[in-house]
Write an enzyme that holds these catalytic residues in place. Sequence first.
Site, PDB file in Angstrom:
ATOM      1  N   LEU A 304       0.812  -1.210   0.000  1.00 56.74           N
ATOM      2  CA  LEU A 304       0.000   0.000   0.000  1.00 56.74           C
ATOM      3  C   LEU A 304       0.848   1.262   0.000  1.00 56.74           C
ATOM      4  CD1 LEU A 304      -2.716  -1.125   2.516  1.00 56.74           C
ATOM      5  CD2 LEU A 304      -3.020  -0.698   0.090  1.00 56.74           C
ATOM      6  N   ARG A 305       2.166   1.066   0.054  1.00 61.63           N
ATOM      7  CA  ARG A 305       3.031   2.246   0.155  1.00 61.63           C
ATOM      8  C   ARG A 305       2.845   3.188  -1.019  1.00 61.63           C
ATOM      9  NH1 ARG A 305       7.624   1.951   3.700  1.00 61.63           N
ATOM     10  NH2 ARG A 305       8.701   3.443   2.423  1.00 61.63           N
ATOM     11  N   GLY A 306       2.643   2.611  -2.186  1.00 60.32           N
ATOM     12  CA  GLY A 306       2.502   3.434  -3.382  1.00 60.32           C
ATOM     13  C   GLY A 306       1.323   4.376  -3.284  1.00 60.32           C
TER      14      GLY A 306
END
Lengths: 367, 587
Positions: A304-306
């Site tokens: 989910l970092r993106g």
Amino acid sequence: MDGFGAPPPATAPARPRRARRPAAAPGPRAARPVFPFSAIVGQDELRDALLLAAVDPAIGGVLALGDRGTGKSTAVRALAALLPPMRSVAGCPYNCDPARPAALCEACRGRPVRAVTVPVPVVDLPLGATEDRVAGALDIERALSGGVKAFEPGLLARAHRGFLYVDEVNLLEDHLVDLLLDVAASGENVVEREGISLRHPARFVLVGSGNPEEGDLRPQLLDRFGLAVEVRTPTDLKARVEVVKRRDAFDRDPEGVTAAWAPAEAALRDRLTAARARLEAVIVPDSAIEDAARLCIALGTDGLRGELTLTRAARALAALEGDPEVTLAHLRRMAPPALRHRLRRNALDEAVATTRVERAMEEVFGA
Amino acid sequence: MSDAAVPDPDAAAAPSWAEAALAACLLATDPAGLGGAWLRARPGPLRDRWLALLRDLLPAGLPLRRLPPNAPDSRLLGGLDLGATLRRGRPVVERGVLAETDGGVLLLAMAERMEPGAAARIAAVLDTGTVVLERDGLARRLPARLAVVALDEGLEDERPPAALTERLALPVALDGVQGPLDAPPYDSAAVGAARALLPQVQAAPGVTEALCKAAVQLGIASLRPPLMALRAARALAALEGRLAVTPADASRAAALVLSPRGVPMAAPSAEPEAEPPEDRPDPEDPGEEETDEAARRALEESVVAAARAAIPAGLLAALSPFATPRGAGSAGRSGQPRRAANRGQPIGTAPGELRPGARVSLVETLRAAAPWQPLRRQASPGPGLKLRKEDVRLVRFRQRTETTAIFAVDASGSSALHRLAEAKGAVELLLADCYARRDRVAVIAFRGTAATLLLPPTTSLTRAKRGLAGLPGGGATPISAGLDAATLLAAAERRAGRTPLVVLLTDGRANIARDGTADRARAADDAAESARRLRATGTASLLVDTAPRPQPAAARLAAEMAARYVPLPHAGAAALSRTVRATMAPS
């Protein structure tokens, strides 16, 4: 003989040296003026990325990879002079924030603290630094003279609440990279060495720059950077001439150039301060979060970092531009730097990563 | 290995002593401003003569130092001075060579062997004029305004790291200098006067533009060279005792600083070749002041023309001693094998016993001893530090040996016509795999009658990819040559302390013998012999059969090499990658 022999006897090692510097070491900035941030020609993506990281440190760092002689490190050093000062506990080696009593370090907790205004630290981590200076270690001087077991904080402590800059980050020794990865992930530096057991907060914006031709960055480290910027030499002759002229003018008269750009710097600093104040108020509509998610799914980025970084960067951009709400335009602008280094790692596709992001945007958002 | 046409080394292409001497005058005029010189010359009287000239032109008493190749960080940057620290009972800084040379000139011996890491350290100091010392418990900022003379004895495409040469304004080539070694155009008194005059020298409008344009036309991407050319132009004016830079100064500066780095455009039609300066029509807006514009344009033209004219006549871009050896755009490192220092990467310290060969970590030993000093002093009074055996801390090294995957790719017609793209795909796949494990990769291509090292061992995927993209196809199949090249490279890698692995991609149909004759039978014999030779070195290997249908020839070759045999049609992406991993795993 060419006359460049071994060191002459005058430099015998045991020359007496002046006493140790005072505890609060002046940063390298005090020594000479740095090239003004506002005077940088072009490099919009890099400048934006640095400003956004200053608006919202939670974006998670900036990586600038690209050609030589494009002023990557100039931009980072210029940022140091631009940043609005911050409040800090007087005498605290970790730059504790007096406004957040819960986050005070052990030394500051339980004693009356006095707040002072200090420049935001932009700390250089030079190649060749040893681990004891990076993480901190036993203070040799105090141990030798008084037998006191005292901790001497390292660069990670100095960089807390500021920026840690690694030039030629792809050449950094592996054991230092490991250290950085660990601290960047936890926001805390844990020291366990020579009888010292201690932890201190170390949250900083990691800024790295380098030339990919000299060696690649470890994938794990690549992931740590919120934004990845590709730096190219300007190809437009006018821009190139302007770069050379400004640089030359600065080298010949640093004080004069600094003074000439002072109003522009002040204006930019005000913009930064205003953006920070606005940041929390910027509306991030659900549609924007959805758009970010759809784009990340289309690109197949990991985790989910993106999405998180993209949304945060877009929000910071909205704040910087004075827009009340995150729009598709903000997402579009931030998608390449927020996502290009997160594509499913076929490392060989690095060069076309930007194209892939753009293509995905066309598909997801429409042309 | 290069099959490019070699131009006759005629006298016109030879570097001239007059230019070299002028470069020395310039450097002596503005050492820190120009960054230094890149002296490409074999050791010998000529080089010594140039260095002596430089020394004579510099003000007396300047620190002049020589840095041996591969100096450790403690010598380069500085660190704790142990002797003094022990004597005085408090930490004493020992300045490194860079800080010791503050205000002077540093000679880098064998700069072509310098590692990128060391070059980056020196580059940072050249940029900031400061050594940022964060070592051995010491944090210091030490002034280090200096110039560097990189002694480059490199052969062919061996070059000092580009990060370094980028910052040295003056490339000086001495090999091939002929004729009398005249006295320099300026004596030390003139240079001294120029030094005093320099801060007041102004560049006329248009000079910067002209230099930038010349740089672009020469294909120089970085902005540092034009900036340094501008400084060189000022130094030239100062040497002449003038306060203004003339167009002639700019032209000379371009010839000195820019031309040697020039990579003439592949297609010269992109920009008309040096046309006469005056009669070029003015295509841009005539709204500006015309006379000014015309003068400016004339200046630009003459500087560009001078820069071009100074490119050694008849030399191809790749053969100009200072030009980028391969690839376009910014200069890449030529990738000589790096020192085996990576093997012994210090990863920390641990208590240990002193024994021969062990490296004591002095600082950590001190740290261990320090807290006990008051106690020990009570027990045995006396000056100095009380060290005990148990204080000793040794440096631990990482024992991980690195692997170098050497890809020998059959780019011949038989392979290439239908399979080269797939072979490239397979190599890319394997490269990505190596990248993930941080192995080194090298690529050898063989076709026609010879094998070419497309990519020297590197960890840079960017370069690996570029090397592969330029892989040409077609021609005969000299498998023997390819294997021999791989064996040679494998031996070199092993000498450097790395573990080589050879991945041969071919259809196994050799048709060129080792001596270059087209004889299928002998070619097969030679290939088998080369394969056995490789096997004898004990190098792990893998043969990927690139033929549409698995070939008995390839399988036989694999057997001779004792290689794992993988027919490509059956090797899916994942399977291939698994196989390489399995082969690389220590047996």
